[in-house]
Design a protein around this motif. Structure first.
Motif, PDB file in Angstrom:
ATOM      1  N   THR A  28       0.853  -1.205   0.002  1.00 31.36           N
ATOM      2  CA  THR A  28       0.039  -0.117   0.019  1.00 31.36           C
ATOM      3  C   THR A  28       0.879   1.292  -0.047  1.00 31.36           C
ATOM      4  O   THR A  28       1.370   1.653   1.034  1.00 31.36           O
ATOM      5  CB  THR A  28      -1.026   0.078   1.226  1.00 31.36           C
ATOM      6  OG1 THR A  28      -1.583  -1.103   1.161  1.00 31.36           O
ATOM      7  CG2 THR A  28      -2.129   1.035   1.214  1.00 31.36           C
ATOM      8  N   PHE A  29       1.230   1.743  -1.005  1.00 31.93           N
ATOM      9  CA  PHE A  29       2.319   2.747  -1.399  1.00 31.93           C
ATOM     10  C   PHE A  29       2.034   3.828  -0.497  1.00 31.93           C
ATOM     11  O   PHE A  29       3.387   4.275  -0.327  1.00 31.93           O
ATOM     12  CB  PHE A  29       2.362   3.089  -2.767  1.00 31.93           C
ATOM     13  CG  PHE A  29       2.672   1.938  -3.745  1.00 31.93           C
ATOM     14  CD1 PHE A  29       1.603   1.542  -4.597  1.00 31.93           C
ATOM     15  CD2 PHE A  29       3.665   1.266  -3.817  1.00 31.93           C
ATOM     16  CE1 PHE A  29       1.819   0.340  -5.351  1.00 31.93           C
ATOM     17  CE2 PHE A  29       4.010   0.034  -4.493  1.00 31.93           C
ATOM     18  CZ  PHE A  29       3.045  -0.361  -5.384  1.00 31.93           C
ATOM     19  N   ARG A  30       1.121   4.519  -0.221  1.00 30.50           N
ATOM     20  CA  ARG A  30       0.816   5.668   0.544  1.00 30.50           C
ATOM     21  C   ARG A  30       1.208   5.450   1.983  1.00 30.50           C
ATOM     22  O   ARG A  30       1.589   6.653   2.731  1.00 30.50           O
ATOM     23  CB  ARG A  30      -0.639   6.259   0.378  1.00 30.50           C
ATOM     24  CG  ARG A  30      -0.692   6.896  -0.877  1.00 30.50           C
ATOM     25  CD  ARG A  30      -2.139   7.454  -0.763  1.00 30.50           C
ATOM     26  NE  ARG A  30      -3.175   6.662  -0.249  1.00 30.50           N
ATOM     27  CZ  ARG A  30      -3.865   5.924  -1.049  1.00 30.50           C
ATOM     28  NH1 ARG A  30      -3.484   5.878  -2.494  1.00 30.50           N
ATOM     29  NH2 ARG A  30      -5.077   5.015  -0.732  1.00 30.50           N
ATOM     30  N   THR A  31       1.431   4.222   2.352  1.00 32.98           N
ATOM     31  CA  THR A  31       1.620   3.855   3.775  1.00 32.98           C
ATOM     32  C   THR A  31       3.034   3.369   4.025  1.00 32.98           C
ATOM     33  O   THR A  31       3.593   2.672   4.993  1.00 32.98           O
ATOM     34  CB  THR A  31       0.610   3.125   4.439  1.00 32.98           C
ATOM     35  OG1 THR A  31       0.516   1.803   3.864  1.00 32.98           O
ATOM     36  CG2 THR A  31      -0.659   3.936   4.401  1.00 32.98           C
ATOM     37  N   PHE A  32       3.866   3.227   2.807  1.00 34.71           N
ATOM     38  CA  PHE A  32       5.102   2.721   3.115  1.00 34.71           C
ATOM     39  C   PHE A  32       6.247   3.453   2.714  1.00 34.71           C
ATOM     40  O   PHE A  32       6.169   4.381   1.866  1.00 34.71           O
ATOM     41  CB  PHE A  32       5.402   1.317   1.777  1.00 34.71           C
ATOM     42  CG  PHE A  32       4.560  -0.008   2.151  1.00 34.71           C
ATOM     43  CD1 PHE A  32       3.322  -0.197   2.433  1.00 34.71           C
ATOM     44  CD2 PHE A  32       5.442  -1.014   2.662  1.00 34.71           C
ATOM     45  CE1 PHE A  32       2.866  -1.354   2.937  1.00 34.71           C
ATOM     46  CE2 PHE A  32       4.920  -2.175   2.963  1.00 34.71           C
ATOM     47  CZ  PHE A  32       3.711  -2.265   3.434  1.00 34.71           C
ATOM     48  N   ASP A  33       7.307   3.121   3.285  1.00 30.76           N
ATOM     49  CA  ASP A  33       8.843   3.737   2.880  1.00 30.76           C
ATOM     50  C   ASP A  33       9.438   2.966   2.051  1.00 30.76           C
ATOM     51  O   ASP A  33       9.292   1.454   2.315  1.00 30.76           O
ATOM     52  CB  ASP A  33       9.582   3.947   4.197  1.00 30.76           C
ATOM     53  CG  ASP A  33       8.733   5.117   5.282  1.00 30.76           C
ATOM     54  OD1 ASP A  33       9.198   5.188   6.164  1.00 30.76           O
ATOM     55  OD2 ASP A  33       8.071   5.926   4.448  1.00 30.76           O
ATOM     56  N   MET A  34      10.354   3.385   1.155  1.00 32.30           N
ATOM     57  CA  MET A  34      11.239   2.345   0.247  1.00 32.30           C
ATOM     58  C   MET A  34      12.410   2.763   0.422  1.00 32.30           C
ATOM     59  O   MET A  34      13.114   4.069   0.661  1.00 32.30           O
ATOM     60  CB  MET A  34      10.624   2.770  -1.317  1.00 32.30           C
ATOM     61  CG  MET A  34       9.222   2.443  -1.351  1.00 32.30           C
ATOM     62  SD  MET A  34       8.747   0.694  -1.244  1.00 32.30           S
ATOM     63  CE  MET A  34       9.861  -0.157  -2.591  1.00 32.30           C
ATOM     64  N   GLY A  35      13.288   1.788   0.784  1.00 35.82           N
ATOM     65  CA  GLY A  35      14.696   1.903   1.030  1.00 35.82           C
ATOM     66  C   GLY A  35      15.723   1.379   0.128  1.00 35.82           C
ATOM     67  O   GLY A  35      15.042   0.333  -0.869  1.00 35.82           O
ATOM     68  N   TRP A  36      16.847   1.917  -0.041  1.00 34.40           N
ATOM     69  CA  TRP A  36      17.767   1.382  -0.671  1.00 34.40           C
ATOM     70  C   TRP A  36      19.051   0.821   0.191  1.00 34.40           C
ATOM     71  O   TRP A  36      19.271   1.820   1.091  1.00 34.40           O
ATOM     72  CB  TRP A  36      18.257   2.124  -1.853  1.00 34.40           C
ATOM     73  CG  TRP A  36      17.420   2.225  -2.958  1.00 34.40           C
ATOM     74  CD1 TRP A  36      16.645   3.358  -3.197  1.00 34.40           C
ATOM     75  CD2 TRP A  36      17.241   1.476  -4.181  1.00 34.40           C
ATOM     76  NE1 TRP A  36      15.890   3.185  -4.512  1.00 34.40           N
ATOM     77  CE2 TRP A  36      16.279   1.984  -4.997  1.00 34.40           C
ATOM     78  CE3 TRP A  36      17.889   0.417  -4.574  1.00 34.40           C
ATOM     79  CZ2 TRP A  36      15.840   1.406  -6.417  1.00 34.40           C
ATOM     80  CZ3 TRP A  36      17.419  -0.490  -5.800  1.00 34.40           C
ATOM     81  CH2 TRP A  36      16.534   0.367  -6.721  1.00 34.40           C
ATOM     82  N   PHE A  37      19.597  -0.068   0.096  1.00 37.47           N
ATOM     83  CA  PHE A  37      20.819  -0.832   0.919  1.00 37.47           C
ATOM     84  C   PHE A  37      22.013  -1.441  -0.197  1.00 37.47           C
ATOM     85  O   PHE A  37      21.553  -1.723  -1.177  1.00 37.47           O
ATOM     86  CB  PHE A  37      20.389  -1.728   1.901  1.00 37.47           C
ATOM     87  CG  PHE A  37      19.449  -1.047   2.971  1.00 37.47           C
ATOM     88  CD1 PHE A  37      18.023  -0.961   2.734  1.00 37.47           C
ATOM     89  CD2 PHE A  37      19.909  -0.861   4.307  1.00 37.47           C
ATOM     90  CE1 PHE A  37      17.279  -0.392   3.639  1.00 37.47           C
ATOM     91  CE2 PHE A  37      18.853  -0.410   5.180  1.00 37.47           C
ATOM     92  CZ  PHE A  37      17.632  -0.083   4.581  1.00 37.47           C
ATOM     93  N   ARG A  38      22.957  -1.423   0.473  1.00 35.43           N
ATOM     94  CA  ARG A  38      24.026  -2.041  -0.352  1.00 35.43           C
ATOM     95  C   ARG A  38      24.894  -2.943   0.620  1.00 35.43           C
ATOM     96  O   ARG A  38      25.052  -2.706   1.721  1.00 35.43           O
ATOM     97  CB  ARG A  38      24.863  -1.068  -1.104  1.00 35.43           C
ATOM     98  CG  ARG A  38      25.636  -0.280  -0.272  1.00 35.43           C
ATOM     99  CD  ARG A  38      26.331   0.812  -1.411  1.00 35.43           C
ATOM    100  NE  ARG A  38      27.135   1.529  -0.440  1.00 35.43           N
ATOM    101  CZ  ARG A  38      27.803   2.538  -0.886  1.00 35.43           C
ATOM    102  NH1 ARG A  38      27.663   2.992  -2.190  1.00 35.43           N
ATOM    103  NH2 ARG A  38      28.678   3.500  -0.166  1.00 35.43           N
ATOM    104  N   GLN A  39      25.543  -4.059   0.065  1.00 31.60           N
ATOM    105  CA  GLN A  39      26.447  -4.849   0.674  1.00 31.60           C
ATOM    106  C   GLN A  39      27.490  -5.248  -0.075  1.00 31.60           C
ATOM    107  O   GLN A  39      27.334  -5.896  -1.116  1.00 31.60           O
ATOM    108  CB  GLN A  39      25.792  -5.964   1.107  1.00 31.60           C
ATOM    109  CG  GLN A  39      26.476  -6.911   2.168  1.00 31.60           C
ATOM    110  CD  GLN A  39      25.709  -7.864   3.100  1.00 31.60           C
ATOM    111  OE1 GLN A  39      24.682  -8.454   2.430  1.00 31.60           O
ATOM    112  NE2 GLN A  39      26.338  -8.455   3.943  1.00 31.60           N
ATOM    113  N   ALA A  40      28.691  -4.649   0.418  1.00 34.22           N
ATOM    114  CA  ALA A  40      29.883  -5.054  -0.392  1.00 34.22           C
ATOM    115  C   ALA A  40      30.451  -6.435   0.310  1.00 34.22           C
ATOM    116  O   ALA A  40      30.188  -6.915   1.342  1.00 34.22           O
ATOM    117  CB  ALA A  40      31.043  -4.045  -0.375  1.00 34.22           C
ATOM    118  N   PRO A  41      31.251  -7.091  -0.529  1.00 38.51           N
ATOM    119  CA  PRO A  41      31.842  -8.356  -0.028  1.00 38.51           C
ATOM    120  C   PRO A  41      32.777  -8.281   1.242  1.00 38.51           C
ATOM    121  O   PRO A  41      33.402  -7.404   1.290  1.00 38.51           O
ATOM    122  CB  PRO A  41      32.934  -8.817  -1.179  1.00 38.51           C
ATOM    123  CG  PRO A  41      32.190  -8.226  -2.454  1.00 38.51           C
ATOM    124  CD  PRO A  41      31.755  -6.891  -2.039  1.00 38.51           C
ATOM    125  N   GLY A  42      32.342  -8.881   2.208  1.00 39.75           N
ATOM    126  CA  GLY A  42      32.847  -8.850   3.488  1.00 39.75           C
ATOM    127  C   GLY A  42      32.516  -7.672   4.248  1.00 39.75           C
ATOM    128  O   GLY A  42      33.042  -7.470   5.437  1.00 39.75           O
TER     129      GLY A  42
END
Length: 119
Positions: A28-42
């Motif tokens: 339900t888009f109006r009630t959600f936050d969207m995030g970006w994360f990243r993970q590098a090796p190790g």
């Protein structure tokens, strides 16, 4: 059922740009936050950016502030991460995530997309 599908990763040179996309369904888009994360090796997973569906406000992690921009397309149920001036240290698997705006728990995750920046 919530589904998040990232796309747009690839191999680029330092200084280049890439745009990642995250197609979302089942939220339900109006009630959600969207995030970006990243993970590098190790390394541990790192917060990159957050965009609120409700008003489009954005927040960024310190390493990417001023270079990355998150946006949303309500009609396409998609959020984007525009990455400019890429550096080798930006190399990682990038994940899209979603959480209910009333919580601090990122409950939903995409499969990730690889971004590799060569020097």
């Amino acid at each position: 059922q919530v589904q998040l599908v990232e796309s747009g990763g690839g191999l680029v040179q330092a200084g280049d740009s890439l745009r990642l996309a995250c197609a979302a369904s089942g939220v339900t888009f109006r009630t959600f936050d969207m995030g970006w994360f990243r993970q590098a090796p190790g390394k541990e997973r790192e917060f990159v950016a957050l965009i609120r569906w409700s008003d489009g406000s954005t927040y960024y992690g310190h390493p990417v502030k001023g270079r990355f921009t998150s946006s949303r397309d309500n009609a396409k149920n998609t959020v984007f991460l525009q990455m400019n001036s890429l550096k080798p240290e930006d190399t990682a698997v990038y994940y899209c995530s979603a959480r209910r705006a009333s919580t601090n728990t990122w409950d939903y995750w995409g499969q990730g997309t690889q971004v590799t920046v060569s020097s």
